[in-house]
Design an enzyme around this catalytic site. Structure first.
Site, short mmCIF file in Angstrom:
data_model
loop_
_atom_site.label_atom_id
_atom_site.label_comp_id
_atom_site.label_asym_id
_atom_site.label_seq_id
_atom_site.Cartn_x
_atom_site.Cartn_y
_atom_site.Cartn_z
N HIS A 41 -49.92 52.57 -49.40
CA HIS A 41 -50.72 51.74 -50.31
C HIS A 41 -52.08 52.40 -50.52
O HIS A 41 -52.73 52.82 -49.55
CB HIS A 41 -50.96 50.35 -49.70
CG HIS A 41 -49.97 49.32 -50.16
ND1 HIS A 41 -49.15 48.65 -49.28
CD2 HIS A 41 -49.68 48.82 -51.40
CE1 HIS A 41 -48.40 47.79 -49.97
NE2 HIS A 41 -48.70 47.88 -51.25
N CYS A 101 -43.83 46.37 -53.64
CA CYS A 101 -44.00 47.59 -52.85
C CYS A 101 -43.05 47.58 -51.66
O CYS A 101 -42.35 48.55 -51.40
CB CYS A 101 -45.46 47.75 -52.41
SG CYS A 101 -46.52 48.13 -53.81
N GLU A 154 -47.87 52.74 -44.46
CA GLU A 154 -47.07 51.58 -44.07
C GLU A 154 -46.02 51.94 -43.02
O GLU A 154 -45.34 52.95 -43.15
CB GLU A 154 -46.39 50.96 -45.30
CG GLU A 154 -47.36 50.43 -46.35
CD GLU A 154 -48.21 49.26 -45.85
OE1 GLU A 154 -47.87 48.66 -44.82
OE2 GLU A 154 -49.21 48.95 -46.53
N1 PCA Z 1 -48.63 46.86 -55.68
C1 PCA Z 1 -47.79 45.69 -55.50
C2 PCA Z 1 -46.62 45.91 -56.41
C3 PCA Z 1 -46.96 47.04 -57.29
C4 PCA Z 1 -48.18 47.63 -56.71
O1 PCA Z 1 -48.73 48.67 -57.07
C5 PCA Z 1 -47.43 45.45 -54.04
O2 PCA Z 1 -48.24 45.75 -53.14
O3 PCA Z 1 -46.34 44.93 -53.76
#
Ligand code: PCA
Length: 204
Positions: A168, A144, A81
């Protein structure tokens, strides 16, 4: 150098969060190899508690690198990200039942923070290993992004210039699913590879 790696527990209708599994596997590996530089934590999937906890950890540990992990179920590659937004905005309630819509995370805070992880270097290292990877411009506006933003914000307040960012991982393949995704052991390999890059950089 102490490296802080965080993941999230399950949320919504999903029973398993692969980011939690990855963090557990990394902790186990570090323990077996006697690597004492890793601090791991599974954050609650709740705005208030996750925010408090990440800030507390950063103040206490003063890490030399921070890699926060979460799952993005629709993605098919490791997503490095690029930007955290000062925005909570998602129709999905957190695990405490809170829904946030158009809320600032930090009043008066910067509109956004860049990741300070060496994204291009990480991307190249993963490509070299044949792991599907992409640099993503948007971490969403749910938990996140919330933790990513607060981690970067706290590092700025602490004057800590260590690399800090968010990655992610994709969802795991469901039993019925036929869509292509990355198996858990490859997700672990990917994050391990990123940690190696960060360790090498800190030595040079
Ligand atoms: N993914 C979510 C919140 C917790 C997670 O593992 C997100 O992408 O915000």
């Amino acid at each position: 150098m102490t490296i802080l790696v965080t993941g999230f527990g399950p949320f919504g209708r999903w029973k398993v969060n692969p980011s939690e599994r990855v963090v557990q596997a990394l902790a186990k590996q570090a323990h077996l190899r006697g690597e004492g530089d890793l601090v791991t934590e599974i954050l609650p999937t709740e705005y208030v508690r996750a925010g408090k906890r990440i800030r507390q950890l950063l103040r206490r540990i003063r890490p030399g690198a921070v890699v926060c992990l979460g799952v993005a179920f629709a993605r098919r590659a490791i997503s490095l990200e690029r930007i955290a937004l000062n925005l909570d905005d998602d129709p999905l309630p957190d695990n405490a039942g809170q829904i946030r819509s158009g809320c600032l995370i930090v009043r008066g805070g910067a509109a956004a923070y860049w990741s300070t992880l060496p994204l291009e270097q990480l991307r190249r290292a993963l490509v070299k290993r044949g792991i599907p990877v992409t640099v993503s411009n948007h971490a969403g506006a749910y938990l996140c992004n919330h933790v990513f933003y607060l981690a970067r914000h706290e590092m700025e307040l602490l004057g800590n210039h260590a690399p800090c960012g968010f990655i992610h991982v994709p969802g795991l393949r469901s039993r019925r699913g036929t869509s292509k995704t990355i198996p858990l052991n490859q997700m672990v390999e990917a994050i391990e590879c990123c940690l190696q890059v960060l360790r090498r950089r800190s030595r040079s």
